[in-house]
Design a protein around this motif. Structure first.
Motif, PDB file in Angstrom:
ATOM      1  N   PHE A 148       0.759  -1.371  -0.048  1.00 44.45           N
ATOM      2  CA  PHE A 148       0.099   0.038   0.132  1.00 44.45           C
ATOM      3  C   PHE A 148       0.931   1.318  -0.172  1.00 44.45           C
ATOM      4  N   ALA A 149       1.919   1.145   0.969  1.00 43.50           N
ATOM      5  CA  ALA A 149       2.580   2.383   1.017  1.00 43.50           C
ATOM      6  C   ALA A 149       3.525   2.626  -0.184  1.00 43.50           C
ATOM      7  N   SER A 180       1.097   4.364  -2.832  1.00 43.56           N
ATOM      8  CA  SER A 180       1.180   5.616  -2.486  1.00 43.56           C
ATOM      9  C   SER A 180       2.208   6.376  -2.691  1.00 43.56           C
ATOM     10  N   PHE A 181       3.354   5.705  -2.592  1.00 45.04           N
ATOM     11  CA  PHE A 181       4.389   6.675  -2.682  1.00 45.04           C
ATOM     12  C   PHE A 181       4.656   6.925  -4.378  1.00 45.04           C
ATOM     13  N   CYS A 233       2.470   7.213  -6.195  1.00 44.74           N
ATOM     14  CA  CYS A 233       1.497   8.240  -6.850  1.00 44.74           C
ATOM     15  C   CYS A 233       2.048   9.664  -6.751  1.00 44.74           C
ATOM     16  N   LEU A 234       2.997   9.931  -5.781  1.00 45.51           N
ATOM     17  CA  LEU A 234       3.696  10.911  -5.821  1.00 45.51           C
ATOM     18  C   LEU A 234       4.578  10.777  -6.935  1.00 45.51           C
ATOM     19  N   MET A 282       3.535  11.768 -10.330  1.00 45.41           N
ATOM     20  CA  MET A 282       3.221  13.142 -10.575  1.00 45.41           C
ATOM     21  C   MET A 282       4.735  13.981 -10.816  1.00 45.41           C
ATOM     22  N   MET A 283       5.818  13.678 -10.118  1.00 49.17           N
ATOM     23  CA  MET A 283       6.905  14.491 -10.259  1.00 49.17           C
ATOM     24  C   MET A 283       7.860  13.979 -11.009  1.00 49.17           C
ATOM     25  N   MET A 325      -3.454   9.265 -15.717  1.00 48.10           N
ATOM     26  CA  MET A 325      -3.956   7.894 -15.157  1.00 48.10           C
ATOM     27  C   MET A 325      -3.967   6.741 -15.928  1.00 48.10           C
ATOM     28  N   TYR A 337      -1.209   5.396 -10.814  1.00 43.24           N
ATOM     29  CA  TYR A 337      -1.735   5.962  -9.620  1.00 43.24           C
ATOM     30  C   TYR A 337      -2.381   4.755  -8.644  1.00 43.24           C
ATOM     31  N   LEU A 394      -3.315  -0.601  -6.350  1.00 40.57           N
ATOM     32  CA  LEU A 394      -3.348  -0.597  -4.919  1.00 40.57           C
ATOM     33  C   LEU A 394      -4.067  -1.847  -4.273  1.00 40.57           C
ATOM     34  N   MET A 395      -4.995  -2.394  -4.961  1.00 45.02           N
ATOM     35  CA  MET A 395      -5.795  -3.707  -4.440  1.00 45.02           C
ATOM     36  C   MET A 395      -5.511  -4.897  -5.324  1.00 45.02           C
ATOM     37  N   PHE A 408      -5.207  -8.762  -3.961  1.00 42.63           N
ATOM     38  CA  PHE A 408      -6.216  -9.814  -3.424  1.00 42.63           C
ATOM     39  C   PHE A 408      -6.917 -10.494  -4.340  1.00 42.63           C
TER      40      PHE A 408
END
Lengths: 373, 345, 544
Positions: free
Chosen positions: B134-135, B138-139, B141-142, B145-146, B165, B266, B270-271, B274
């Motif tokens: 998860f982390a 989300s990292f 995701c940043l 963008m950059m 996206m 992005y 994430l999921m 599962f």
């Protein structure tokens, strides 16, 4: 001496870093102090209860209860029916809380049974249980509501095309449910005494009753841990095996701990939603567990050690960062979204680091113990 | 007949129900006169598309680390590979090769780090892996963008910065493997290249487990004490298993993306772990045991179920239930494995 | 104090019999313990001590295996003790060998664990008793009283973590004494983890508990000198039988030792020629060798194994005999020096140990010896393949050499032949095999590495009689025909005496004596009990 300082520093390193991040967030959000204080008070009032609900399972050695999501679902079930049956104001809340309690006991019991079968991996099991329950919840409210679950208020249901007779079919709950009938019912229950209100600056609003409830929750947890049952849970938390041999009914106590946690989470979610004013039927509960856990952990609490103070301090830190980071992101990078991604990253990152550090410490301790033998 | 019986027994109750349910859905689809050719083609595509991702879980289970909920770690490496190759304007097999090389290479490097971390948190790999996954999503995701990508097909046109996206791959190497040697039988379109790539990966992994190092992974995964007594270092085999798993995750998402025709960035990964984990479990694997058969069979059953469920549900109650049903089934089967019922003894 | 007619027996075992399945583990045990008496109970491992205690404490394992025959009389009444809780209600307590204390909790919390005292407040009127608030003051006071009784002056608020081991033992006792009904205390090898001075203090405390509080004490120990110091009477168990009870006045240590280990020795392989006085070149030398194996510590031993001999390692459980081979194999942290053929062996490295030709059959068969979910043939080949790179096909890039399936199967068939392995085929999973056959697979795996020094630990434990005989014969054969040196560790003295050339007896992590297999029983008994004084006297007598 230096080692001692190092030990203390490593214990507080997470909150210290967080305090720094919060300071950056607050400064770069470029908001008035009144706005910031107000927002923090509001967020503390609506989130703290949920975080407190995590403490008892931690003490009982179950770890972070990722399945408090089920408590949140119980709360939403309670609120939805209370609204549907026409309850309003504080009675709506009371009704919702009563229903929530019933469902929480039921859910907590089942989660407890599941956890007892998955000892040692309660946390990942709790997470998956939350996902699983979420699926069931969605199925029930998408199809059950209006079909086998009677919903009185048609406005709550989705129109789903027409049948042969040309009548519109209604089933499945709307995506958002308006809680205006119960909104602020807790926040506004006890008005702020005039002399305090006058003493406060004009732009600050202080809801009394939520904080009374939070104080009660804290008192409950503190007292509970001083009872015989609480002492048993402490012992279990340190060593299940020895507790079991000493005649403590470990499995039963674990179920009780989860039930208490689920009930408290339900109340916490009601407190949260009455402040927000709407339920996003299929999503409101989804991130409850994650945010509550992240908030608890940023205070320096761990998988095996948490207190009421951790909960309050953690909620304060986490939510300060949480609402300032998009604003700060905009001012620093010219991009709101960046700030939003950042706060999500922080939430997940904090949990990942806390879990890893805890597991790391446990393996190291086990190795040392094996050495000593 | 007898073999059939033992097979059903091994499958266990929950898995049996899911297999039966899938069969039932196919029957319903047939009864409702849905386009069977189309459905079966879709099943085949989805099977091939998810195959290597499911395969990536095998070394992890065999290495004794449990279920790899940290799959996004590998997936992100693969996505970096794809984005990198598109940024260079590489199309066709060149692009695919660069994506595989960069993604796979990154997967190995990051896999080593991930494995090192998991060695430090022995016994808690699953929950730590979940949140590391998860982390890192989300990292990234940043990072999306950059990072200084500049190819206009990748970047938001208005801001001129930050990746989109979803990125279409039509002009680069979208569906390139699917179309390789593909043919049609009746109404059924077979994506030969895609399925072959999956099977080749399976064979290579199976062969790997017949080498000295592969056997060492199995031994240490099953019994650490035994391994130590045979001078195998469990931490090293675990590292190897994690790295292999992460590498396959990276390769898997490259193959997935080209077949899907889009790169999804992005929060999309994430999921992802599962439903993929659910695949291997439905195939009959558990937290501690998994075979190549579980990978292939599970992937086939679950992906078929997901393919056929939507049109059938549309016929009866409405499509939005399939999303909820997918959540219930995939997490239900994971829960079933976690509480240890139906685990093969 | 001695047993007089007036003192009433608090506990009496009367004709206790217990079978586990077909296996008789207790055969007609009768003895009694009086209030204020310290009654010693000695016997080898497996003599039936723990089964007897399980009956006394009503452990579930007894009731789930069909209960027992005979009577347990408490204060003269026949009582069936149904559960550990029930035993506590009858005033029976146990001081465990391993500490049952929670280190994070304070001393008084541990003493009062699950016996907490509570206060009622107004809101408790409607709440269950479990939700009453703890009465910390009273708990501390009672804990302090219990601590005084065992003669420990310590702040009861301190956490247990970090206390010296001796203190923990006393806190355990205090916890049992805190039960106001306590009438009988069982001490299960309480001095095993204590230093000598602490042990002395413990013995004194036991004496004062018996005398001042009139508590009956059942003292399980293998340290004969301690038994002699404190016991009023001693009962000796062997193979589930009570072979003797002694009064304090006529305690005969050598006799007790003899009774403890003595059996009608039926030396199956007596015909073989024993290589007495082995004085050839040493195959293995241990110098100041220590091993930190939990529960089986080895302390600075010196031992030399001659090339071509079978050296037996005997001793009671927990004395360190198991630790020696594990330390040499590199499975537990070891220090000191190990020489193989005169060359120093790198310690704590299983790999060099295997590469220097040491094969180790571990005592922990299901834990360390087998991959239960892999086939027989893979089990047999694995160690040789990983370490010696046997059974690999040539010609590929080194790390990607594939297993030579045919070679593996061939080797497995050979083992099957030699050991008469009972299986459907060699691809069968080892989980499905019987204990004896599993052990044969383990031995097959070890032999496949072609060891020049074979270390076998408990090779016949949990193995049926036929397999046992076969395994012993094979060990002997390998030794005699292939000149493999063997280090044979076993809890069964009988088995050691029937195959070994010399037997080293380990007690307290030290080599107490090296005896020939035909030495008298009492020497073995004394050596195993670590009673060096008596042993030397007996040895002196023998020489005369």
């Amino acid at each position: 001496m230096i080692k001692k300082i190092q030990d203390h520093l490593s214990e507080f390193i997470v909150p210290i870093i967080f305090l720094g991040l919060c300071a950056i967030g607050v400064i770069y959000s470029e908001q008035s102090p009144g706005f910031i204080i107000n927002t923090i008070i509001e967020r503390l009032g609506r989130n703290c209860f949920l975080v407190i609900s995590l403490i008892i399972p931690v003490v009982a050695g179950i770890g972070l209860n990722f399945s408090i999501v089920l408590g949140a679902m119980a709360a939403q079930i309670g609120l939805i029916f209370a609204i549907d049956w026409g309850f309003a104001g504080i009675w709506g809340i009371v009704m919702a809380a009563a229903l929530s309690t019933v469902f929480s006991v039921l859910f907590g019991y089942f989660v407890g049974l599941i956890f007892n079968r998955a000892k040692g991996r309660e946390m990942v099991t709790g997470l998956i249980t939350g996902f699983f329950a979420n699926g069931i919840y969605q199925m029930v409210f998408l199809y059950g509501a209006g079909t086998f679950l009677t919903i009185l208020t048609q406005d709550l249901l989705l129109p789903r095309g027409q049948n042969e007779a040309g009548e519109t079919l209604y089933f499945g709950l709307q995506n958002t449910i308006n809680l205006e009938n119960v909104q602020y019912a807790i926040d506004d229950l006890i008005p702020l005494p005039a002399f305090i209100n006058n003493a406060l600056p004009d732009d600050i609003f202080l809801p009394i009753f939520p904080f009374v409830l939070i104080a009660l929750a804290c008192l409950f947890v503190v007292f509970f841990l001083k009872t015989k049952l609480g002492q048993e849970m402490k012992a279990m938390g340190h060593n299940q095996h020895i507790s079991e041999i000493s005649g403590i009914k470990v499995n039963r106590n674990r179920i009780i701990a989860i039930i208490i946690s689920t009930i408290m989470a339900g109340y916490g979610q009601i407190l949260f939603l009455q402040n927000i004013g709407t339920i996003t039927t299929y999503n409101s509960h989804e991130y409850v567990g994650m945010f509550a856990i992240a908030a608890l952990l940023v205070s320096g609490a761990t998988v095996s050690k948490a207190s009421v103070l951790n909960a309050i301090f953690g909620t304060f830190l986490f939510h300060t960062l949480f609402f300032t980071s998009p604003l700060a992101g905009k001012n620093i990078f010219g991009n709101v979204v960046l700030g939003e991604y950042f706060r999500v990253f922080v939430a997940y990152g904090v949990i990942a680091i806390a879990l890893a550090l805890h597991a790391w410490k446990t393996t190291r301790q086990n190795a040392i113990k094996a050495e000593e033998c | 007949m007898n073999q059939c019986k033992t097979f059903i027994k091994q499958l266990g109750f929950a898995r049996g129900v899911i297999v039966a349910f899938t069969v039932l859905l196919f029957v319903l689809a047939f009864v409702k006169d849905l386009q069977m050719g189309q459905l079966i083609s879709d099943c085949l595509s989805r099977f091939g598309r998810h195959g290597i991702l499911v395969l990536s879980l095998l070394p992890f289970v065999k290495g004794g680390l449990g279920l790899n909920f940290g799959l996004p770690v590998g997936v992100l490496c693969g996505l970096v590979g794809v984005v990198f190759s598109i940024n260079l304007n590489l199309a066709g097999y060149d692009g695919l090769a660069v994506a595989l090389a960069v993604g796979g290479g990154l997967g190995i490097v990051i896999g080593l780090f991930y494995g090192w971390l998991l060695n430090k948190v022995k016994g808690q790999e699953m929950v730590v892996g979940t949140y590391v996954g998860f982390a890192s999503v989300s990292f990234m995701c940043l990072a999306w963008m950059m990072l200084p990508f500049n190819n206009p097909t990748l970047v938001w046109s208005i801001a001129g910065k930050g990746l989109r996206m979803t990125i279409p791959m039509d002009d680069t190497y979208g569906r390139i493997l699917d179309n390789l040697w593909s043919f049609t039988v009746g109404d059924i379109w077979v994506p030969t290249g895609l399925i072959l790539s999956f099977l080749v990966a399976c064979i290579l992994v199976a062969l790997f487990f017949k080498t000295r190092h592969g056997m060492a992974i199995i031994a240490a995964g099953q019994n650490e004490k035994f391994a130590i007594a045979s001078s195998i270092k469990p931490n090293r085999t675990r590292l190897l298993a994690t790295t292999l798993s992460t590498f396959l995750g990276a390769i898997g998402i490259v193959i997935y993306s080209q077949s899907y025709g889009f790169v999804q960035l992005y929060t999309a990964p994430l999921m992802i772990a599962f439903p993929i984990v659910a695949c291997i479990l439905i195939g009959g694997a558990g937290i501690r045991t998994a075979t190549m058969f579980h990978v292939i069979f599970g992937c086939l059953v679950f992906q078929s179920l997901l393919t056929v469920a939507l049109p059938v549900a549309n016929e009866f109650i409405g499509g939005d239930i399939t999303e909820a049903a997918r959540i219930v089934i995939s997490n239900g089967i994971i829960l079933y494995a976690l509480v240890g019922v139906g685990a093969q003894k | 104090m001695s047993q007089t007619e007036q003192t009433k027996n608090f506990l009496e075992f009367k004709n206790i019999k217990k079978n586990y399945y077909e296996n008789a583990v207790l055969k007609d045990i009768s003895f009694s313990v009086a209030a204020g008496e310290i009654h010693g109970l000695i016997g080898e491992n497996g003599a039936g001590k723990s089964t007897l205690m399980n009956i006394l404490f009503g452990m579930p394992v007894i009731h789930s295996t069909g209960g027992y025959e005979g009577e347990v009389l408490i204060n003269g009444e026949n009582k069936l003790i149904t559960s550990p809780k029930n035993a506590i209600e009858h005033g029976i307590g146990m001081v465990h060998q391993e500490f049952m204390l929670i280190p994070e909790l304070s001393i008084f919390e541990n003493i009062k664990l699950n016996k907490e005292l509570t206060k009622r407040y107004f809101f408790n009127a409607v709440l269950p008793k479990k939700l009453e608030i703890l009465d910390i003051k009273k708990m501390r006071k009672e804990a302090q009283i219990a601590l005084k009784k065992v003669g420990l002056t310590i702040d009861e608020l301190l956490p247990v973590a970090g206390l010296p081991v001796g203190h923990m033992q006393f806190i355990e006792i205090a916890r049992e004494i805190d039960n106001s009904k306590i009438k009988l205390l069982v001490f299960d090898e309480p001095t095993a983890v204590l230093a000598e001075s602490e042990a002395d203090r413990l013995l004194k405390t036991m004496k004062s508990l018996a005398k001042d509080l009139n508590i009956a004490i059942l003292f399980i120990s293998h340290r004969l000198d301690e038994i002699r110091k404190v016991c009023d009477r001693v009962s000796v168990l062997r193979d589930g039988e009570l072979v003797g009870t002694f009064d304090h006045e006529n305690l005969d240590i050598p006799k007790m030792a003899e009774l403890m280990v003595g059996r009608n020795v039926d030396l199956t392989f007596k015909a073989r020629e024993i290589k007495v006085e082995c004085s050839g070149t040493p195959k293995l030398e241990l110098r100041d060798f220590s091993v930190r194996m939990p529960g089986e510590r080895v302390n600075n031993i010196n031992l030399s194994v001659v090339k071509g001999e079978i050296l037996g390692i005997a001793g009671l459980a927990g004395q360190g005999k198991i630790g020696i081979a594990n330390g040499i194999a590199g499975l537990f942290p070891a220090s000191g020096e190990v020489l193989i053929d005169g060359k120093s062996l790198r310690l704590n490295c299983p790999k060099t140990s295997l590469e220097s030709g040491i094969g180790f059959l571990c005592e922990d068969r299901r834990g360390t010896g087998l991959l239960l979910d892999e086939s027989i043939e893979d089990n047999i080949a694995l160690t040789a393949m990983v370490v010696q790179k046997k059974f690999l096909k040539k010609g590929w890039l080194k790390p990607f050499q594939f297993m030579d399936q045919e070679g593996v199967t061939k080797r497995a068939e050979e083992i099957r032949e030699i050991f008469n392995l009972n299986c459907t085929n060699v691809k069968q999973m080892t989980r499905r095999l019987s204990g004896g056959n599993q052990q044969k697979v383990c031995i097959g795996r070890v032999l496949t590495t072609n060891p020049s020094l074979l270390m076998v630990s408990e090779p016949t434990r949990g193995v049926d009689i036929g397999a046992k005989e076969l395994i012993l014969q094979k060990v002997l054969q390998i030794n005699r025909e292939e000149d493999t040196t063997v280090l044979f560790t076993s809890s069964e003295l009988l088995e050691l005496r029937s195959v070994c050339d010399r037997i080293a007896i380990i007690a307290d992590g030290k080599v107490v004596a090296i005896l020939p297999p035909d030495a008298p029983d009492r020497l073995f008994g004394l050596a195993m009990a670590g009673d060096i004084e008596d042993l030397n006297r007996e040895l002196g007598d023998l020489k005369k």
